[in-house]
Write a protein that holds these residues in place. Structure first.
Motif, PDB file in Angstrom:
ATOM      1  N   PRO A 125      36.482  64.853 -54.598  1.00  0.00           N
ATOM      2  CA  PRO A 125      36.973  66.354 -54.857  1.00  0.00           C
ATOM      3  C   PRO A 125      36.216  67.329 -54.649  1.00  0.00           C
ATOM      4  O   PRO A 125      36.607  68.156 -54.324  1.00  0.00           O
ATOM      5  CB  PRO A 125      37.615  65.995 -56.242  1.00  0.00           C
ATOM      6  N   SER A 126      34.828  67.141 -55.137  1.00  0.00           N
ATOM      7  CA  SER A 126      33.901  68.192 -55.163  1.00  0.00           C
ATOM      8  C   SER A 126      33.547  68.432 -53.785  1.00  0.00           C
ATOM      9  O   SER A 126      33.515  69.860 -53.317  1.00  0.00           O
ATOM     10  CB  SER A 126      32.652  67.933 -55.889  1.00  0.00           C
ATOM     11  N   LEU A 151      36.444  67.823 -45.075  1.00  0.00           N
ATOM     12  CA  LEU A 151      37.395  67.604 -44.081  1.00  0.00           C
ATOM     13  C   LEU A 151      37.656  68.850 -43.005  1.00  0.00           C
ATOM     14  O   LEU A 151      37.918  68.520 -41.739  1.00  0.00           O
ATOM     15  CB  LEU A 151      38.920  67.616 -44.676  1.00  0.00           C
ATOM     16  N   ALA A 152      37.057  69.970 -43.459  1.00  0.00           N
ATOM     17  CA  ALA A 152      36.725  70.967 -42.597  1.00  0.00           C
ATOM     18  C   ALA A 152      35.958  70.619 -41.105  1.00  0.00           C
ATOM     19  O   ALA A 152      36.166  70.898 -39.977  1.00  0.00           O
ATOM     20  CB  ALA A 152      36.519  72.072 -43.155  1.00  0.00           C
ATOM     21  N   GLN A 153      34.711  69.804 -41.602  1.00  0.00           N
ATOM     22  CA  GLN A 153      33.958  69.461 -40.727  1.00  0.00           C
ATOM     23  C   GLN A 153      34.576  68.537 -39.838  1.00  0.00           C
ATOM     24  O   GLN A 153      34.040  68.400 -38.521  1.00  0.00           O
ATOM     25  CB  GLN A 153      32.459  68.958 -41.320  1.00  0.00           C
ATOM     26  N   ALA A 174      40.645  58.158 -44.097  1.00  0.00           N
ATOM     27  CA  ALA A 174      41.315  57.076 -44.735  1.00  0.00           C
ATOM     28  C   ALA A 174      40.661  57.025 -45.991  1.00  0.00           C
ATOM     29  O   ALA A 174      41.292  56.898 -46.988  1.00  0.00           O
ATOM     30  CB  ALA A 174      41.285  55.655 -44.035  1.00  0.00           C
ATOM     31  N   GLU A 175      39.085  57.209 -45.866  1.00  0.00           N
ATOM     32  CA  GLU A 175      38.282  57.132 -47.044  1.00  0.00           C
ATOM     33  C   GLU A 175      38.649  58.301 -47.944  1.00  0.00           C
ATOM     34  O   GLU A 175      38.781  58.102 -49.365  1.00  0.00           O
ATOM     35  CB  GLU A 175      37.030  57.166 -46.613  1.00  0.00           C
ATOM     36  N   HIS A 219      40.376  58.381 -52.220  1.00  0.00           N
ATOM     37  CA  HIS A 219      39.805  59.026 -53.393  1.00  0.00           C
ATOM     38  C   HIS A 219      40.583  60.252 -53.814  1.00  0.00           C
ATOM     39  O   HIS A 219      40.548  60.608 -54.898  1.00  0.00           O
ATOM     40  CB  HIS A 219      38.220  59.457 -53.175  1.00  0.00           C
ATOM     41  N   CYS A 220      41.236  60.829 -52.811  1.00  0.00           N
ATOM     42  CA  CYS A 220      42.033  62.115 -52.932  1.00  0.00           C
ATOM     43  C   CYS A 220      43.374  62.033 -51.994  1.00  0.00           C
ATOM     44  O   CYS A 220      43.556  62.842 -51.158  1.00  0.00           O
ATOM     45  CB  CYS A 220      41.372  63.287 -52.655  1.00  0.00           C
TER      46      CYS A 220
END
Length: 267
Positions: free
Chosen positions: A183-184, A190-192, A212-213, A217-218
């Motif tokens: 989350p942090s 994701l932007a990268q 997928a990873e 987690h999120c």
């Protein structure tokens, strides 16, 4: 020349290869020169012996010199290929397992200076020339160490996302999925991933794996992000495939994800 237990690194690798599986590993690494087929547990033990012997500085001095030499040859090779000229013989590129060992020694390094350690990793990264050399690496101290130095590590891997060479980009993606698919850092990571335009198969597969990873987690945030269609269609669909293959995903979510798949232009 560096030796441990009265043998050079090449002598150790050639000896360990006798109980490895060269043919199988060569099939896993098409077009990668110098694959001996040494088993990963044997490489981990050799790396551990180097650290335990207290000679890791001597080892690394030689390994870094060889890494720089091989990278220079590979860049020459790439240039010659583009120009249609003759190329260097494969033997000039050394053993793949020597590069893996270099990464494993850094993975077990006793870090006393973060900046110095990251510089050592930076001198290894350009020598990565296969998915396995890349993916075997983890920062010394693992997730706990990275969490303690999160800002420095994120800043360190960030430039590699926009690198030109396949496995430098894959290095950033794999390090991201190991340590920043949470989350942090989710939005930043994701932007990268969305900004990567390199079309090599091993980059695209790493991005799909990383998404997928992130979903693991999120899930809600990652599914909403996927719905924005920010990835190329092939990578987008492969990420969905990987997520849906997980036994931890319920049937309803798998159906929702299937609806997010996009047509791929095969032209």
């Amino acid at each position: 020349m560096y030796t441990i237990h009265s043998q050079t690194i090449d002598q150790h690798l050639l000896s360990l290869a006798q109980r490895g599986n060269m043919e199988f590993n060569q099939r896993l690494h098409p077009n990668i020169p110098g694959v001996l087929g040494v088993r990963i547990p044997d490489l981990r033990k050799l790396a551990k012996d180097i650290i335990k012997s207290g000679t890791q500085e001597d080892y690394l001095q030689e390994a870094e010199s060889l890494a720089a030499h091989y990278v220079a040859l590979e860049k020459l090779h790439e240039s010659e290929q583009k120009n249609g000229a003759s190329v260097q013989p494969e033997a000039d590129f050394g053993w793949m397992e020597a590069r893996t060992l270099h990464g494993l020694v850094l993975s077990q390094w006793r870090v006393t200076d973060v900046a110095d350690y990251l510089q050592r990793v930076a001198r290894w990264v350009p020598s990565i020339h296969s998915w396995s050399v890349c993916d075997i690496f983890s920062f010394s101290g693992g997730k706990r160490w990275v969490a303690a130095h999160e800002g420095e590590v994120w800043s360190f891997i960030l430039p590699y996302f926009s690198a030109q060479r396949t496995y430098e980009i894959r290095f950033a993606v794999v390090m991201g999925l190991q340590y920043f698919a949470k989350p942090s850092h989710l939005a930043l990571f994701l932007a990268q991933l969305a900004a990567i335009t390199h079309e090599d198969y091993y980059v695209r597969m790493a991005v799909a794996w990383a998404v997928a990873e992130c979903f693991t987690h999120c899930p809600e945030e990652t599914q909403m992000w996927l719905a924005q269609n920010l990835l190329p269609a092939w990578t987008h669909n492969k990420a969905i495939q990987k997520i849906r293959e997980s036994y931890r995903i319920d049937a309803e979510t798998k159906r929702e994800l299937l609806l997010l798949k996009r047509p791929v232009d095969k032209g």
